[in-house]
Design an enzyme around this catalytic site. Structure first.
Site, mmCIF file in Angstrom:
data_model
loop_
_atom_site.group_PDB
_atom_site.id
_atom_site.type_symbol
_atom_site.label_atom_id
_atom_site.label_comp_id
_atom_site.label_asym_id
_atom_site.label_seq_id
_atom_site.Cartn_x
_atom_site.Cartn_y
_atom_site.Cartn_z
ATOM 1 N N CYS A 123 43.890 61.832 -23.876
ATOM 2 C CA CYS A 123 43.935 62.793 -22.774
ATOM 3 C C CYS A 123 43.354 62.140 -21.534
ATOM 4 O O CYS A 123 42.341 61.435 -21.625
ATOM 5 C CB CYS A 123 43.119 64.027 -23.172
ATOM 6 S SG CYS A 123 43.120 65.326 -21.930
ATOM 7 N N HIS A 155 50.486 69.933 -26.073
ATOM 8 C CA HIS A 155 49.214 69.409 -25.554
ATOM 9 C C HIS A 155 48.923 70.031 -24.185
ATOM 10 O O HIS A 155 47.792 70.452 -23.924
ATOM 11 C CB HIS A 155 49.319 67.870 -25.475
ATOM 12 C CG HIS A 155 48.130 67.164 -24.897
ATOM 13 N ND1 HIS A 155 47.364 66.267 -25.622
ATOM 14 C CD2 HIS A 155 47.577 67.197 -23.652
ATOM 15 C CE1 HIS A 155 46.389 65.794 -24.842
ATOM 16 N NE2 HIS A 155 46.503 66.333 -23.639
ATOM 17 N N GLU A 156 49.945 70.109 -23.331
ATOM 18 C CA GLU A 156 49.735 70.647 -21.967
ATOM 19 C C GLU A 156 49.480 72.149 -21.988
ATOM 20 O O GLU A 156 48.602 72.644 -21.266
ATOM 21 C CB GLU A 156 50.933 70.317 -21.067
ATOM 22 C CG GLU A 156 51.302 68.842 -20.955
ATOM 23 C CD GLU A 156 50.133 67.914 -20.804
ATOM 24 O OE1 GLU A 156 49.112 68.315 -20.207
ATOM 25 O OE2 GLU A 156 50.208 66.775 -21.306
ATOM 26 N N HIS A 171 46.007 72.995 -22.782
ATOM 27 C CA HIS A 171 45.064 72.879 -21.654
ATOM 28 C C HIS A 171 44.964 74.203 -20.893
ATOM 29 O O HIS A 171 43.899 74.546 -20.377
ATOM 30 C CB HIS A 171 45.503 71.780 -20.673
ATOM 31 C CG HIS A 171 45.073 70.396 -21.055
ATOM 32 N ND1 HIS A 171 43.755 70.049 -21.285
ATOM 33 C CD2 HIS A 171 45.777 69.245 -21.210
ATOM 34 C CE1 HIS A 171 43.675 68.755 -21.580
ATOM 35 N NE2 HIS A 171 44.898 68.240 -21.536
HETATM 36 C C1 SB7 Z 1 49.556 62.111 -26.282
HETATM 37 C C2 SB7 Z 1 49.280 62.182 -24.937
HETATM 38 C C3 SB7 Z 1 49.577 63.329 -24.223
HETATM 39 C C4 SB7 Z 1 50.157 64.378 -24.864
HETATM 40 C C5 SB7 Z 1 50.435 64.312 -26.206
HETATM 41 C C6 SB7 Z 1 50.147 63.171 -26.903
HETATM 42 C C7 SB7 Z 1 49.294 63.461 -22.752
HETATM 43 C C8 SB7 Z 1 48.065 62.795 -22.267
HETATM 44 C C9 SB7 Z 1 47.786 63.092 -20.829
HETATM 45 N N1 SB7 Z 1 47.111 64.311 -20.698
HETATM 46 O O1 SB7 Z 1 45.799 64.361 -20.784
HETATM 47 C C10 SB7 Z 1 47.787 65.468 -20.339
HETATM 48 O O2 SB7 Z 1 47.084 66.620 -20.540
HETATM 49 NI NI NI Z 2 45.360 66.195 -21.842
#
Ligand code: SB7
Ligand code: NI
Length: 183
Positions: free
Chosen positions: A110, A153-154, A157
């Site tokens: 992240c 993942h987003e 958040h």
């Molecule tokens: C690996 C990396 C991400 C998502 C899923 C698997 C994004 C990393 C960047 N971020 O921190 C976005 O929130």
């Molecule tokens: Ni992230």
């Protein structure tokens, strides 16, 4: 333009807040934020730009990560077939998902976390996401593989959830049940 100094790091309470819905149609100010977020991702994946501005490559970004507690995400990622998903979404919502789960073999990282956190992060293998794009139009995306993982993942958040919250504390590398390994 956004650079790493704009990225809110772990420990800031904004990353633990539930972000507020964006009022629709999106205001110009929110559209500008969306464009800046997507631009940051594109720059971060461009080797010359990344080196020049010391950007960590990112495939996604959520507004709370730049200090804005609103339900807005940007994703710039290519799937297995080379199809590019380059989109900013207001008020994204997972409206359905598979029973099957998946995870990235190497775990997740992240931009807001300046340390490696080892462990598998279980994610739904397939999701359907609805949201509003920068033009104020409704969008529905059916996703699997890497794009599905990144959207989850987003969206996490926006709910104050960090990827490591989903790692099994006792057995970080225990593959989840009904799992599909995504390579
Ligand atoms: C690996 C990396 C991400 C998502 C899923 C698997 C994004 C990393 C960047 N971020 O921190 C976005 O929130
Ligand atoms: Ni992230």
């Amino acid at each position: 333009m956004l650079t790493m100094k704009d990225i809110i790091r772990e420990g800031d309470p904004i990353l633990r807040q539930v972000a507020k819905e964006v009022s629709l149609p999106p205001r110009q100010e929110d559209v500008e934020t969306a464009k800046k977020m997507l631009e940051f991702l594109i720059h971060s994946q461009n080797p010359e730009m990344a080196q020049k501005y010391h950007l960590r490559p990112g495939v996604g970004l959520a507004a709370p990560q730049i200090g804005i507690s609103k339900r807005l995400i940007a994703v710039h990622v290519t799937d297995d077939n080379g199809k590019l998903y380059s989109v900013a979404l207001f008020n994204p919502k997972i409206v359905s998902h598979s029973v099957q789960v998946t995870y990235l073999e190497g775990g997740e990282g992240c931009l807001s976390v300046d340390r490696p956190v080892p462990g598998l992060v279980p994610r739904y293998a397939k999701i359907t996401v609805r949201g509003i794009d920068h033009k104020g139009e409704k969008v529905e995306l059916k996703l699997k593989g890497m794009p599905a993982i990144v959207f989850q993942h987003e969206i996490d958040h926006l709910d104050g959830i960090m990827f490591y919250d989903r790692i099994n504390k006792e057995k970080p590398f225990e593959p989840p049940a009904q799992m599909a390994l995504y390579r």
